[in-house]
Write an enzyme that holds these catalytic residues in place. Structure first.
Site, PDB file in Angstrom:
ATOM      1  N   ASN A   1      -4.010   8.528   5.042  1.00 24.95           N
ATOM      2  CA  ASN A   1      -2.765   7.954   5.570  1.00 24.95           C
ATOM      3  C   ASN A   1      -2.667   7.903   7.089  1.00 24.95           C
ATOM      4  O   ASN A   1      -2.054   6.997   7.653  1.00 24.95           O
ATOM      5  CB  ASN A   1      -1.566   8.759   5.044  1.00 24.95           C
ATOM      6  CG  ASN A   1      -1.416   8.652   3.534  1.00 24.95           C
ATOM      7  OD1 ASN A   1      -1.970   7.741   2.918  1.00 24.95           O
ATOM      8  ND2 ASN A   1      -0.677   9.570   2.939  1.00 24.95           N
TER       9      ASN A   1
ATOM     10  N   HIS B   1       0.291   4.581  -2.341  1.00 25.37           N
ATOM     11  CA  HIS B   1       0.061   5.933  -1.818  1.00 25.37           C
ATOM     12  C   HIS B   1       1.197   6.877  -2.168  1.00 25.37           C
ATOM     13  O   HIS B   1       1.013   8.090  -2.162  1.00 25.37           O
ATOM     14  CB  HIS B   1      -0.167   5.878  -0.306  1.00 25.37           C
ATOM     15  CG  HIS B   1      -1.546   5.414   0.051  1.00 25.37           C
ATOM     16  ND1 HIS B   1      -2.236   5.847   1.150  1.00 25.37           N
ATOM     17  CD2 HIS B   1      -2.376   4.543  -0.587  1.00 25.37           C
ATOM     18  CE1 HIS B   1      -3.426   5.267   1.196  1.00 25.37           C
ATOM     19  NE2 HIS B   1      -3.527   4.460   0.161  1.00 25.37           N
TER      20      HIS B   1
ATOM     21  N   ARG C   1       0.822  -1.214   0.000  1.00 26.19           N
ATOM     22  CA  ARG C   1       0.000   0.000   0.000  1.00 26.19           C
ATOM     23  C   ARG C   1       0.861   1.272   0.000  1.00 26.19           C
ATOM     24  O   ARG C   1       0.477   2.285  -0.597  1.00 26.19           O
ATOM     25  CB  ARG C   1      -0.929  -0.018   1.214  1.00 26.19           C
ATOM     26  CG  ARG C   1      -1.967   1.089   1.209  1.00 26.19           C
ATOM     27  CD  ARG C   1      -3.014   0.823   2.268  1.00 26.19           C
ATOM     28  NE  ARG C   1      -4.043   1.841   2.288  1.00 26.19           N
ATOM     29  CZ  ARG C   1      -4.336   2.584   3.359  1.00 26.19           C
ATOM     30  NH1 ARG C   1      -3.656   2.418   4.487  1.00 26.19           N
ATOM     31  NH2 ARG C   1      -5.288   3.474   3.291  1.00 26.19           N
TER      32      ARG C   1
END
Ligand code: HEM
Ligand SMILES: *[C@@H]1O[C@H](CO)[C@@H](O)[C@H](O)[C@H]1NC(C)=O
Length: 333
Positions: A95, A67, A63
Site C-alpha cells: 500500500n 485492498h 484498487r
C-alpha cells in the site's frame, strides 16, 4: 454414533445462532432507501466529477476496495490512519506510496454526513465508489449490495500477509484468493482490473530483468515481449526511478475493456502476476478463460461484475457488528 451426530448438530446450532446474534449476516440492495435515499447519487456524482479531472483515479478507487476486502473483509480497515497502538494499513508494503484516492473518499463521506449523519458506512462507500469508477471508464455496471459496517481496527500485518505481490507464483495467487473464498475464475476475472491504471517501476522491475527465456511460449510471443521489455527497461533502469510508472494496459490504458487479456496472451502483461496466469498455467484451464475474455468482452464484463459482488461480500460486518464511522480515517470515540 447417533449421540455424536446429535452433539455435533447442537454445537453447530449454537455456533450458528451466536453468529446471527452478532450481525444480520447479509447485505441488501435497498439498505439506504429510507435512511439516505440520495446516498448512491452523491457517490456517483462525485466519482464522475473527480475521475473526469484525473482519469487514473478510477483505477486507484477500484484498487482501494480490493485492498480493503482482502484484509479482515470489506470493513474500511484500509482507510484508518495510524493512531497510538495501531499502525495504519496504508503503511503496509503493498500500500505504501501506492494506494491513492483517500481524499475523494473523505470528501464523499463529508457530504454524506451532512446529508444523513452516521448512516452510510465507509465500507459501503468503497464498494459503491469501486462500481462507479469502473462505469466511469466504460466498464460494466452492477447493483451494489449494501449494509456493511466499519471496523474499529486495522491490520498492517494482515495487509502484508493477504494482499498478493506482483512477483507471486500462480500457485500463490490461487492460494491467496482461495483464502478469501474466491476461486480461480474470480482470480482471472478480477485480474482484468489491470485493464486500467498504472504500476510503479518497483512493481515490475523483477519481471523485466529476469533472465528466464520465454522461447517456449512461441517465437512471435517472445519477440513481441522483447520489444515491450525494451521500452519498459528505458522507463525503469536496474536501479533508481522506483516511483516512475507505466500503464498496466499499454494499448488502452484508461479504458475499461478486455484488452488486458489480449496483452497477457501476447506475453505483454506488465506485472509478473499478470504474466503467470498464462506462463504457469499447466492445466490450461486459466488460459482457456483468458482466451474467452480476450475474444468476448461481454463475457468478461458479466464475469467481472459477478466476481466484484463476490469480493464485496468477503467477511462483511453487519447488524450490531462494527460501527459507522463519522470520519473514515478514525474510529468513533
Ligand atoms: C491477482 C493478484 C493481484 C496482484 C498481484 C496485484 C498487484 C498490483 C500491483 C503491484 C499494482 C501496482 C501498484 C503500484 O506499483 O503502485 C496494481 C495496480 C492495480 N491493481 Fe492490482 N493486483 C492484483 C489483483 C487486483 C484486483 C483483484 C484488483 C481489483 C479488483 C486490482 C486492481 C488494480 C488497479 C485498478 C490497479 C491500478 C491502480 C492505480 O493506477 O492507482 N488488482 N496491482
Ligand atoms: C518478490 O519481491 C520481494 C520484494 O521485492 C522479494 O523480497 C522476494 O524475494 C521476491 N520473491 C520472489 C519469489 O522472487
Amino acid at each position: 454414533m447417533e449421540l455424536f451426530m446429535r452433539l455435533l448438530l447442537m454445537v453447530l446450532t449454537i455456533f450458528h445462532s451466536t453468529k446471527s446474534l452478532k450481525g444480520d449476516g447479509s447485505l441488501v440492495y435497498d439498505y439506504y432507501k429510507e435512511t439516505c435515499p440520495m446516498a448512491e447519487d452523491i457517490v456517483r456524482h462525485n466519482v464522475k466529477a473527480e475521475v473526469y479531472r484525473d482519469p487514473r483515479l478510477a483505477a486507484s478507487l477500484l484498487r482501494l476496495h480490493f485492498h480493503d476486502c482482502f484484509v479482515m473483509g470489506c470493513d474500511a480497515s484500509v482507510l484508518l490512519d495510524s493512531v497510538e497502538g495501531m499502525t495504519s494499513e496504508k503503511l503496509a508494503i503493498p500500500n505504501m506510496n501506492s494506494l491513492r484516492g483517500f481524499e475523494l473518499i473523505d470528501k464523499i463521506k463529508y457530504l454524506l454526513e451532512q446529508e444523513c449523519p452516521l448512516t452510510v458506512s465507509c465500507a459501503d462507500i468503497l464498494a459503491l465508489v469501486a462500481r462507479d469508477a469502473v462505469v466511469s471508464r466504460g466498464g460494466p455496471t452492477w447493483m451494489v449490495l449494501l449494509g456493511r459496517k466499519d471496523s474499529v481496527e486495522s491490520s498492517i500485518n494482515g495487509a502484508n500477509q493477504f494482499i498478493p505481490a506482483p512477483n507471486s507464483s500462480l500457485e500463490t495467487l490461487i492460494d491467496k484468493f482461495k483464502t478469501q473464498g474466491l476461486d480461480i475464475y474470480d482470480l482471472v476475472a478480477l485480474s482484468g482490473s489491470h485493464t486500467i491504471g498504472r504500476a510503479r517501476c518497483t512493481s515490475f522491475r523483477q519481471r523485466i530483468y529476469e533472465t528466464k527465456p520465454e522461447y517456449h511460449y512461441g517465437y512471435d510471443r517472445y519477440r513481441r515481449y522483447t520489444t515491450f521489455r525494451r521500452i519498459l527497461r528505458s522507463i525503469c533502469p536496474v536501479t533508481g526511478r522506483d516511483q516512475k510508472h507505466a500503464p498496466l494496459d499499454f494499448e488502452t490504458p484508461t479504458k475499461f475493456d478486455n484488452h488486458y487479456y489480449v496483452n497477457i496472451l501476447e506475453g505483454n502483461g506488465l506485472l509478473g502476476s499478470d504474466n503467470v496466469l498464462i506462463s504457469q498455467d499447466h492445466e490450461g484451464v486459466i488460459t482457456e478463460q483468458v482466451w474467452a475474455y480476450a475474444s468476448n468482452q461481454k463475457l468478461f464484463f458479466d464475469s467481472f461484475a459477478k466476481s466484484m459482488i463476490k469480493m464485496g461480500n468477503i467477511n462483511v460486518l453487519t447488524g450490531n457488528e462494527g460501527q459507522i464511522r463519522r470520519h473514515c480515517r478514525f474510529v468513533n470515540t
